[in-house]
Design a protein around this motif. Structure first.
Motif, PDB file in Angstrom:
ATOM      1  N   GLU A 112       0.829  -1.211   0.000  1.00  7.62           N
ATOM      2  CA  GLU A 112       0.000   0.000   0.000  1.00  7.62           C
ATOM      3  C   GLU A 112       0.862   1.260   0.000  1.00  7.62           C
ATOM      4  OE1 GLU A 112      -2.912   2.198   3.095  1.00  7.62           O
ATOM      5  OE2 GLU A 112      -3.409   0.092   2.689  1.00  7.62           O
ATOM      6  N   ASP A 113       1.897   1.261   0.823  1.00 11.68           N
ATOM      7  CA  ASP A 113       2.767   2.430   0.904  1.00 11.68           C
ATOM      8  C   ASP A 113       3.546   2.642  -0.395  1.00 11.68           C
ATOM      9  OD1 ASP A 113       3.420   4.616   2.552  1.00 11.68           O
ATOM     10  OD2 ASP A 113       5.300   3.688   3.176  1.00 11.68           O
ATOM     11  N   LEU A 114       3.920   1.564  -1.056  1.00 11.33           N
ATOM     12  CA  LEU A 114       4.677   1.677  -2.304  1.00 11.33           C
ATOM     13  C   LEU A 114       3.860   2.276  -3.448  1.00 11.33           C
ATOM     14  CD1 LEU A 114       6.799  -1.600  -2.266  1.00 11.33           C
ATOM     15  CD2 LEU A 114       7.654   0.759  -2.147  1.00 11.33           C
ATOM     16  N   LEU A 115       2.546   2.287  -3.313  1.00  4.75           N
ATOM     17  CA  LEU A 115       1.713   2.892  -4.355  1.00  4.75           C
ATOM     18  C   LEU A 115       2.000   4.387  -4.505  1.00  4.75           C
ATOM     19  CD1 LEU A 115      -1.709   1.127  -3.703  1.00  4.75           C
ATOM     20  CD2 LEU A 115      -0.084   0.692  -5.578  1.00  4.75           C
ATOM     21  N   ALA A 116       2.536   5.000  -3.452  1.00  8.09           N
ATOM     22  CA  ALA A 116       2.858   6.437  -3.489  1.00  8.09           C
ATOM     23  C   ALA A 116       4.283   6.691  -3.974  1.00  8.09           C
ATOM     24  CB  ALA A 116       2.663   7.042  -2.100  1.00  8.09           C
ATOM     25  N   THR A 117       4.954   5.656  -4.477  1.00  8.26           N
ATOM     26  CA  THR A 117       6.326   5.786  -4.971  1.00  8.26           C
ATOM     27  C   THR A 117       6.357   5.417  -6.455  1.00  8.26           C
ATOM     28  OG1 THR A 117       7.054   3.490  -4.652  1.00  8.26           O
ATOM     29  CG2 THR A 117       7.134   4.964  -2.706  1.00  8.26           C
ATOM     30  N   PRO A 118       7.485   5.644  -7.119  1.00 13.43           N
ATOM     31  CA  PRO A 118       7.591   5.215  -8.521  1.00 13.43           C
ATOM     32  C   PRO A 118       7.775   3.697  -8.689  1.00 13.43           C
ATOM     33  CG  PRO A 118       9.232   6.917  -8.002  1.00 13.43           C
ATOM     34  CD  PRO A 118       8.605   6.487  -6.715  1.00 13.43           C
ATOM     35  N   ALA A 119       7.967   2.971  -7.587  1.00 14.87           N
ATOM     36  CA  ALA A 119       8.230   1.524  -7.665  1.00 14.87           C
ATOM     37  C   ALA A 119       7.047   0.791  -8.290  1.00 14.87           C
ATOM     38  CB  ALA A 119       8.527   0.964  -6.278  1.00 14.87           C
ATOM     39  N   ARG A 120       7.339  -0.061  -9.258  1.00 16.83           N
ATOM     40  CA  ARG A 120       6.307  -0.832  -9.946  1.00 16.83           C
ATOM     41  C   ARG A 120       6.536  -2.332  -9.874  1.00 16.83           C
ATOM     42  NH1 ARG A 120       3.726   2.124  -8.498  1.00 16.83           N
ATOM     43  NH2 ARG A 120       3.351   4.180  -9.292  1.00 16.83           N
ATOM     44  N   ARG A 121       7.681  -2.740  -9.321  1.00 16.04           N
ATOM     45  CA  ARG A 121       7.989  -4.173  -9.192  1.00 16.04           C
ATOM     46  C   ARG A 121       8.784  -4.362  -7.910  1.00 16.04           C
ATOM     47  NH1 ARG A 121       7.293  -8.673 -12.024  1.00 16.04           N
ATOM     48  NH2 ARG A 121       8.981 -10.120 -12.466  1.00 16.04           N
ATOM     49  N   MET A 122       8.516  -5.470  -7.235  1.00 19.45           N
ATOM     50  CA  MET A 122       9.236  -5.779  -6.006  1.00 19.45           C
ATOM     51  C   MET A 122       9.943  -7.122  -6.155  1.00 19.45           C
ATOM     52  SD  MET A 122       7.898  -6.086  -2.110  1.00 19.45           S
ATOM     53  CE  MET A 122       8.624  -4.682  -1.298  1.00 19.45           C
ATOM     54  N   PHE A 123      11.168  -7.172  -5.626  1.00 19.75           N
ATOM     55  CA  PHE A 123      11.993  -8.373  -5.654  1.00 19.75           C
ATOM     56  C   PHE A 123      12.335  -8.790  -4.230  1.00 19.75           C
ATOM     57  CE2 PHE A 123      12.676  -6.107  -9.558  1.00 19.75           C
ATOM     58  CZ  PHE A 123      12.703  -7.099 -10.521  1.00 19.75           C
ATOM     59  N   LEU A 124      12.724 -10.056  -4.072  1.00 21.18           N
ATOM     60  CA  LEU A 124      13.213 -10.555  -2.789  1.00 21.18           C
ATOM     61  C   LEU A 124      14.025 -11.813  -3.043  1.00 21.18           C
ATOM     62  CD1 LEU A 124      11.459 -13.307  -1.863  1.00 21.18           C
ATOM     63  CD2 LEU A 124       9.697 -11.584  -1.562  1.00 21.18           C
ATOM     64  N   GLU A 125      14.833 -12.180  -2.053  1.00 22.84           N
ATOM     65  CA  GLU A 125      15.507 -13.474  -2.044  1.00 22.84           C
ATOM     66  C   GLU A 125      15.057 -14.214  -0.797  1.00 22.84           C
ATOM     67  OE1 GLU A 125      18.140 -10.873  -2.063  1.00 22.84           O
ATOM     68  OE2 GLU A 125      18.555 -10.874  -4.198  1.00 22.84           O
ATOM     69  N   VAL A 126      14.852 -15.514  -0.950  1.00 27.06           N
ATOM     70  CA  VAL A 126      14.428 -16.349   0.168  1.00 27.06           C
ATOM     71  C   VAL A 126      15.119 -17.694   0.050  1.00 27.06           C
ATOM     72  CG1 VAL A 126      12.342 -17.141  -1.063  1.00 27.06           C
ATOM     73  CG2 VAL A 126      12.430 -17.266   1.444  1.00 27.06           C
ATOM     74  N   SER A 127      15.534 -18.233   1.185  1.00 30.28           N
ATOM     75  CA  SER A 127      16.185 -19.540   1.183  1.00 30.28           C
ATOM     76  C   SER A 127      15.205 -20.598   0.693  1.00 30.28           C
ATOM     77  CB  SER A 127      16.661 -19.887   2.594  1.00 30.28           C
ATOM     78  OG  SER A 127      17.257 -21.169   2.596  1.00 30.28           O
ATOM     79  N   GLU A 128      15.704 -21.484  -0.177  1.00 28.93           N
ATOM     80  CA  GLU A 128      14.846 -22.518  -0.748  1.00 28.93           C
ATOM     81  C   GLU A 128      14.269 -23.458   0.315  1.00 28.93           C
ATOM     82  OE1 GLU A 128      17.087 -25.000  -3.406  1.00 28.93           O
ATOM     83  OE2 GLU A 128      18.520 -25.558  -1.852  1.00 28.93           O
ATOM     84  N   ASP A 129      14.870 -23.475   1.517  1.00 27.44           N
ATOM     85  CA  ASP A 129      14.350 -24.342   2.573  1.00 27.44           C
ATOM     86  C   ASP A 129      13.459 -23.600   3.575  1.00 27.44           C
ATOM     87  OD1 ASP A 129      16.344 -22.959   3.894  1.00 27.44           O
ATOM     88  OD2 ASP A 129      17.550 -24.717   4.385  1.00 27.44           O
ATOM     89  N   ASN A 130      13.074 -22.381   3.269  1.00 26.61           N
ATOM     90  CA  ASN A 130      12.181 -21.613   4.133  1.00 26.61           C
ATOM     91  C   ASN A 130      10.753 -21.726   3.590  1.00 26.61           C
ATOM     92  OD1 ASN A 130      10.810 -19.763   5.716  1.00 26.61           O
ATOM     93  ND2 ASN A 130      12.441 -18.230   5.646  1.00 26.61           N
TER      94      ASN A 130
END
Length: 159
Positions: free
Chosen positions: A101-119
């Motif tokens: 919701e907060d990112l809607l007020a920014t220019p960001a249009r895509r979000m990335f992340l890294e997560v351990s394959e065993d999580n």
């Protein structure tokens, strides 16, 4: 004006403060093999491009948090952590929804992340929230036994 979002179990979500750094480091260390020091959280909290969203009660006891970085039209979830006694109550979902919701007020249009394959719990959460695996990074995370875990790189559109 302070931004507030509702969260389960009588909690709410609000922006983090520099005074939160020690507690954020404590919670992060409970969820990750290599927790980050309070000084690192102080640096993030002082930078407007790395907002931290904290889930807390009316007395501001923190149950969990999400930390993101915003660069141009992209956002990255750097970490999300929930105190073990608060897990399984929907806090991770609530934190992500506040971030989105907060990112809607920014220019960001895509979000990335890294997560351990065993999580498995985190992967399930991210999948429910529309993230898809786009690549992997072998040997990205160190594990307590000296082995290394592969990171899944996940992404989702924000609009």
């Amino acid at each position: 004006m302070i931004k507030l979002w509702m969260a389960p179990a009588g909690l709410h979500i609000e922006p983090g403060r520099v005074l939160d750094a020690k507690e954020l480091a404590r919670i992060h260390a409970l969820g990750f093999y290599r927790g980050w020091p309070a000084s690192e959280f102080e640096t993030f909290l002082a930078d407007r491009d790395t907002p931290i969203y904290v889930a807390c009660d009316a007395k501001r006891r923190i149950a969990g948090f999400a930390l993101i970085r915003v660069v141009a039209d992209e956002a990255e979830l750097l970490t999300i952590a929930v105190d073990p006694k608060w897990r399984g109550k929907g806090l991770g979902t609530a934190l992500l929804k506040a971030v989105f919701e907060d990112l809607l007020a920014t220019p960001a249009r895509r979000m990335f992340l890294e997560v351990s394959e065993d999580n498995a719990a985190a992967i399930k959460l991210y999948g429910r929230e529309g993230f898809e695996t786009i690549s992997t990074r072998k040997g990205y995370y160190a594990k307590p036994d000296g082995s290394q875990a592969t990171a899944l790189v996940m992404a989702r559109d924000l609009d």
